[in-house]
Motif scaffolding. Structure first.
Motif, PDB file in Angstrom:
ATOM      1  N   SER A  71     -23.938 -54.470  -5.670  1.00  0.00           N
ATOM      2  CA  SER A  71     -23.270 -54.422  -4.374  1.00  0.00           C
ATOM      3  C   SER A  71     -23.349 -53.062  -3.684  1.00  0.00           C
ATOM      4  O   SER A  71     -23.318 -52.996  -2.459  1.00  0.00           O
ATOM      5  N   LYS A  72     -23.471 -51.984  -4.444  1.00  0.00           N
ATOM      6  CA  LYS A  72     -23.484 -50.649  -3.833  1.00  0.00           C
ATOM      7  C   LYS A  72     -24.866 -50.018  -3.787  1.00  0.00           C
ATOM      8  O   LYS A  72     -25.012 -48.880  -3.338  1.00  0.00           O
ATOM      9  N   LEU A  73     -25.867 -50.723  -4.265  1.00  0.00           N
ATOM     10  CA  LEU A  73     -27.213 -50.161  -4.276  1.00  0.00           C
ATOM     11  C   LEU A  73     -27.814 -50.212  -2.883  1.00  0.00           C
ATOM     12  O   LEU A  73     -27.815 -51.258  -2.237  1.00  0.00           O
ATOM     13  N   HIS A  74     -28.314 -49.059  -2.430  1.00  0.00           N
ATOM     14  CA  HIS A  74     -28.981 -49.010  -1.134  1.00  0.00           C
ATOM     15  C   HIS A  74     -29.946 -47.827  -1.105  1.00  0.00           C
ATOM     16  O   HIS A  74     -29.794 -46.861  -1.843  1.00  0.00           O
ATOM     17  N   SER A  75     -30.946 -47.935  -0.274  1.00  0.00           N
ATOM     18  CA  SER A  75     -31.960 -46.906  -0.126  1.00  0.00           C
ATOM     19  C   SER A  75     -31.416 -45.769   0.733  1.00  0.00           C
ATOM     20  O   SER A  75     -30.848 -46.009   1.799  1.00  0.00           O
ATOM     21  N   LYS A  76     -31.595 -44.528   0.253  1.00  0.00           N
ATOM     22  CA  LYS A  76     -31.079 -43.375   0.986  1.00  0.00           C
ATOM     23  C   LYS A  76     -32.029 -42.184   0.856  1.00  0.00           C
ATOM     24  O   LYS A  76     -32.874 -42.150  -0.025  1.00  0.00           O
ATOM     25  N   SER A  77     -31.846 -41.206   1.711  1.00  0.00           N
ATOM     26  CA  SER A  77     -32.699 -40.028   1.740  1.00  0.00           C
ATOM     27  C   SER A  77     -32.209 -38.964   0.768  1.00  0.00           C
ATOM     28  O   SER A  77     -31.002 -38.790   0.584  1.00  0.00           O
ATOM     29  N   TRP A  78     -33.156 -38.222   0.225  1.00  0.00           N
ATOM     30  CA  TRP A  78     -32.786 -37.135  -0.665  1.00  0.00           C
ATOM     31  C   TRP A  78     -32.048 -36.024   0.072  1.00  0.00           C
ATOM     32  O   TRP A  78     -31.365 -35.220  -0.556  1.00  0.00           O
ATOM     33  N   SER A  79     -32.138 -35.990   1.388  1.00  0.00           N
ATOM     34  CA  SER A  79     -31.422 -34.960   2.154  1.00  0.00           C
ATOM     35  C   SER A  79     -29.907 -35.083   1.999  1.00  0.00           C
ATOM     36  O   SER A  79     -29.181 -34.105   2.173  1.00  0.00           O
ATOM     37  N   GLU A  80     -29.430 -36.286   1.644  1.00  0.00           N
ATOM     38  CA  GLU A  80     -27.996 -36.472   1.403  1.00  0.00           C
ATOM     39  C   GLU A  80     -27.503 -35.680   0.198  1.00  0.00           C
ATOM     40  O   GLU A  80     -26.304 -35.449   0.048  1.00  0.00           O
ATOM     41  N   PHE A  81     -28.433 -35.270  -0.666  1.00  0.00           N
ATOM     42  CA  PHE A  81     -28.071 -34.598  -1.911  1.00  0.00           C
ATOM     43  C   PHE A  81     -28.461 -33.126  -1.933  1.00  0.00           C
ATOM     44  O   PHE A  81     -28.312 -32.468  -2.953  1.00  0.00           O
ATOM     45  N   ALA A  82     -28.993 -32.626  -0.829  1.00  0.00           N
ATOM     46  CA  ALA A  82     -29.448 -31.230  -0.765  1.00  0.00           C
ATOM     47  C   ALA A  82     -28.607 -30.456   0.242  1.00  0.00           C
ATOM     48  O   ALA A  82     -28.007 -31.027   1.140  1.00  0.00           O
ATOM     49  N   GLY A  83     -28.589 -29.166   0.079  1.00  0.00           N
ATOM     50  CA  GLY A  83     -27.951 -28.306   1.058  1.00  0.00           C
ATOM     51  C   GLY A  83     -26.470 -28.100   0.841  1.00  0.00           C
ATOM     52  O   GLY A  83     -25.863 -28.613  -0.094  1.00  0.00           O
ATOM     53  N   ALA A  84     -25.901 -27.350   1.763  1.00  0.00           N
ATOM     54  CA  ALA A  84     -24.484 -26.981   1.688  1.00  0.00           C
ATOM     55  C   ALA A  84     -23.591 -28.214   1.728  1.00  0.00           C
ATOM     56  O   ALA A  84     -23.828 -29.147   2.482  1.00  0.00           O
TER      57      ALA A  84
END
Length: 177
Positions: free
Chosen positions: A67-80
């Motif tokens: 139910s929570k699986l979805h495609s996302k960008s690695w930019s969500e996990f980088a940076g401040a």
């Protein structure tokens, strides 16, 4: 790697090209097999925007919560402001040698590249077998990762263990029928 608090789950990011197949499977497997000791996420360099239907079907048949699986960008996990990561694993060769993002937490990284089942040709049973093989290979690696005494290993020993997981000889062999 972030300071490994004995009670906090370790944050693990699996990265694929499109975040629709292998990285999604790895996320689901570790979230189950890690039994609360890990929090797994997945992302893609160029996210497809959807999870491959064969992945959803396979995981569903294996009683994973999809139910929570979805495609996302690695930019969500980088940076401040991003979540500090303890581990980052690539699951495809096309991004393994790319310049790394500035991942928060100074994570330990590794390349767990596997063949892309979405490129499989043939009839439906053959295609589904390619997805099952990818799942099996990822499951083998994730189960070993989850069983490591990570918090008691020094960084050098941990890196050696992760390299051994990546080089597993049975990773690319189909199980005997």
């Amino acid at each position: 790697m972030t300071e490994m608090n004995q009670k906090k789950p370790l944050n693990v990011l699996f990265i694929g090209g499109g975040n629709s197949v292998r990285s999604i499977m790895a996320e689901a497997i570790l979230n189950r097999e890690g039994m609360g000791r890990f929090r797994a996420f997945s992302a893609g360099r160029e996210p497809s925007g959807k999870v491959h239907p064969c992945v959803l079907d396979l995981l569903s048949k294996l009683n994973f919560d999809i139910s929570k699986l979805h495609s996302k960008s690695w930019s969500e996990f980088a940076g401040a402001g991003a979540l500090p990561l303890d581990f980052v694993f690539t699951v495809c060769d096309s991004i393994a040698d790319m310049p790394c993002q500035n991942w928060p937490g100074d994570p330990t990284t590794g390349n767990w590249a596997l063949p892309d089942p979405s490129l499989a040709k043939g009839k439906d049973p053959e295609i589904r077998l390619a997805f099952a093989d990818a799942f099996r290979m990822l499951n083998n690696r994730v189960v070993i990762l989850a069983s490591l005494p990570i918090r008691s290993l020094d960084k050098s020993s941990l890196r050696r263990q992760l390299e051994l997981i990546a080089k597993r000889k049975d990773s690319f062999k189909r199980a005997a029928a």
